[in-house]
Enzyme design. Structure first.
Site, mmCIF file in Angstrom:
data_model
loop_
_atom_site.group_PDB
_atom_site.id
_atom_site.type_symbol
_atom_site.label_atom_id
_atom_site.label_comp_id
_atom_site.label_asym_id
_atom_site.label_seq_id
_atom_site.Cartn_x
_atom_site.Cartn_y
_atom_site.Cartn_z
ATOM 1 N N TYR A 157 0.238 -1.075 -0.390
ATOM 2 C CA TYR A 157 -0.128 0.023 0.123
ATOM 3 C C TYR A 157 0.959 1.584 -0.139
ATOM 4 O O TYR A 157 1.777 1.432 0.282
ATOM 5 C CB TYR A 157 -1.168 -0.420 0.838
ATOM 6 C CG TYR A 157 -0.531 0.065 2.557
ATOM 7 C CD1 TYR A 157 -0.118 1.690 2.994
ATOM 8 C CD2 TYR A 157 -0.228 -0.574 3.488
ATOM 9 C CE1 TYR A 157 0.463 2.128 3.938
ATOM 10 C CE2 TYR A 157 0.725 -0.497 4.925
ATOM 11 C CZ TYR A 157 1.041 0.971 4.569
ATOM 12 O OH TYR A 157 0.849 0.990 6.136
ATOM 13 N N CYS A 158 0.147 2.461 -1.159
ATOM 14 C CA CYS A 158 1.029 3.075 -0.470
ATOM 15 C C CYS A 158 -0.198 4.257 0.632
ATOM 16 O O CYS A 158 -1.173 4.628 0.911
ATOM 17 C CB CYS A 158 1.774 4.250 -2.289
ATOM 18 S SG CYS A 158 -0.079 4.190 -3.175
ATOM 19 N N PHE A 159 -0.574 5.877 0.052
ATOM 20 C CA PHE A 159 -1.029 6.765 0.357
ATOM 21 C C PHE A 159 -2.363 6.566 0.528
ATOM 22 O O PHE A 159 -3.302 5.845 0.664
ATOM 23 C CB PHE A 159 -0.459 8.218 0.692
ATOM 24 C CG PHE A 159 -1.652 8.918 0.925
ATOM 25 C CD1 PHE A 159 -1.547 9.166 2.664
ATOM 26 C CD2 PHE A 159 -1.983 10.301 0.800
ATOM 27 C CE1 PHE A 159 -2.135 9.677 3.545
ATOM 28 C CE2 PHE A 159 -3.250 10.733 0.974
ATOM 29 C CZ PHE A 159 -2.785 10.963 2.587
#
Length: 359
Positions: free
Chosen positions: A95-97
């Site tokens: 995941y990222c932001f």
């Protein structure tokens, strides 16, 4: 090439699913998902430069700069870090932001290396929103609040009755002497830890009586309001029992953590500093003369402890209970005129809490 995105699912957090956070370290430090490891696509400086380029020239130029900054051997090292983690945690999610470009690039680079892993749709933001909604909903569920004088082992009672343990989430015992040897969590990390606890504990909840502030963090307002509305019970135990408990919590357990984390010499130094600083912070409430007396007793106790007699600390812990903590708690009782569903010793309160949950 398929870059699979999965809808956010809080069950991953309850089950302790392995997560790879590819955001920059500065973002991770401000708050991550429970159990996540930070293996960033870009470091802080690279992210900063790409962000400036994005604002000045748009997404295409930012992507082009990112590819130049994180290419060649640097790209290989970052992919290798992901591969090594996935070798030990093959079901990990990425995941990222917002579940967008950075996690997609990580997926693509992994796929080029022969590894396909899903990313979380909506990323950190979507998962945090889901956790916050869960905490808000928990604040509307039935709760029973456990109160009592300092040293009544309320935290252990809550743990035995089913939690959630707010102090464990905050890494703080909720008092002047309650600081944990390890760093306190960021506010976001505290909220995420609480959310994860609430995923693992079935309502109705048994919760320790706390102020809204626990150490350096605040209980989310929605959950705090639920605590304020909730019925209460009160544990009452004799002074010698409470003194033994405080000695265990503030001396024995604290020393075990410090010694295990930092070794005996540094751990001893840090523990002495923590306890002496905590006592000094009570100057306004204790008054100068009383503080000096307790500081003198504390210094003598540390000298005896160094010789092997840790029970010497009771010489300053006993007046700390009777002259500071007990009057403070009784003042709060008088101020708020609280009523209690049950008042009794530790065993009877645990039995009451368990029966209340089962009813």
């Amino acid at each position: 090439m398929s870059l699979t995105a999965l809808e956010p699912d809080l069950e991953w957090l309850r089950a302790g699913r392995a997560l790879i956070d590819v955001r920059a370290p500065v973002e991770f430090a401000q708050g991550a998902l429970p159990g996540a490891v930070n293996l960033p696509l870009m470091d802080d400086e690279e992210r900063h430069r790409v962000g400036i380029r994005y604002k000045e020239a748009g997404q295409g130029a930012a992507i082009e700069l990112g590819q130049r900054l994180v290419g060649g051997s640097l790209k290989r090292r970052r992919v290798e870090a992901w591969r090594a983690y996935l070798a030990a945690h093959p079901d990990a999610l990425v995941y990222c932001f917002r579940g967008g470009l950075r996690s997609q690039i990580a997926q693509q680079w992994l796929a080029e290396a022969g590894i396909e892993r899903p990313r979380i749709q909506g990323g950190w933001k979507a998962m945090r929103q889901a956790l916050c909604r869960h905490i808000d909903a928990a604040g509307e569920r039935p709760m029973l609040i456990v109160g009592g004088l300092t040293g009544c082992a309320k935290t252990e009672l809550v743990q035995r009755a089913g939690g959630p343990d707010l102090e464990a989430c905050a890494r703080h015992k909720g008092s002047a002497f309650g600081r944990h040897p390890l760093p306190a969590p960021a506010q976001i990390d505290f909220e995420h830890a609480l959310g994860r606890e609430l995923l693992s504990v079935a309502a109705p909840y048994v919760v320790e009586d706390e102020s809204r502030h626990i150490g350096s963090v605040n209980i989310p307002l929605s959950f705090w309001r639920g605590m304020e509305r909730a019925p209460r019970i009160r544990v009452e135990m004799p002074l010698d029992w409470r003194l033994a408990r405080i000695h265990k919590d503030y001396i024995e357990d604290l020393w075990a953590i410090y010694a295990g984390q930092y070794g005996e010499w540094l751990g001893w130094t840090l523990m002495r500093k923590q306890l002496s600083s905590a006592l000094a912070r009570l100057r306004k409430r204790l008054g100068g003369a009383r503080l000096k007396r307790l500081q003198r007793l504390q210094a003598l106790a540390f000298a005896e402890h160094a010789r092997g007699n840790s029970l010497a600390h009771e010489a300053w812990l006993a007046p700390l209970l009777t002259e500071y903590y007990d009057p403070l708690y009784r003042h709060q009782l008088d101020k708020h005129q609280q009523t209690f569903l049950h008042v009794g010793d530790w065993d009877s309160c645990l039995a009451f809490a368990r029966d209340w949950r089962a009813a």
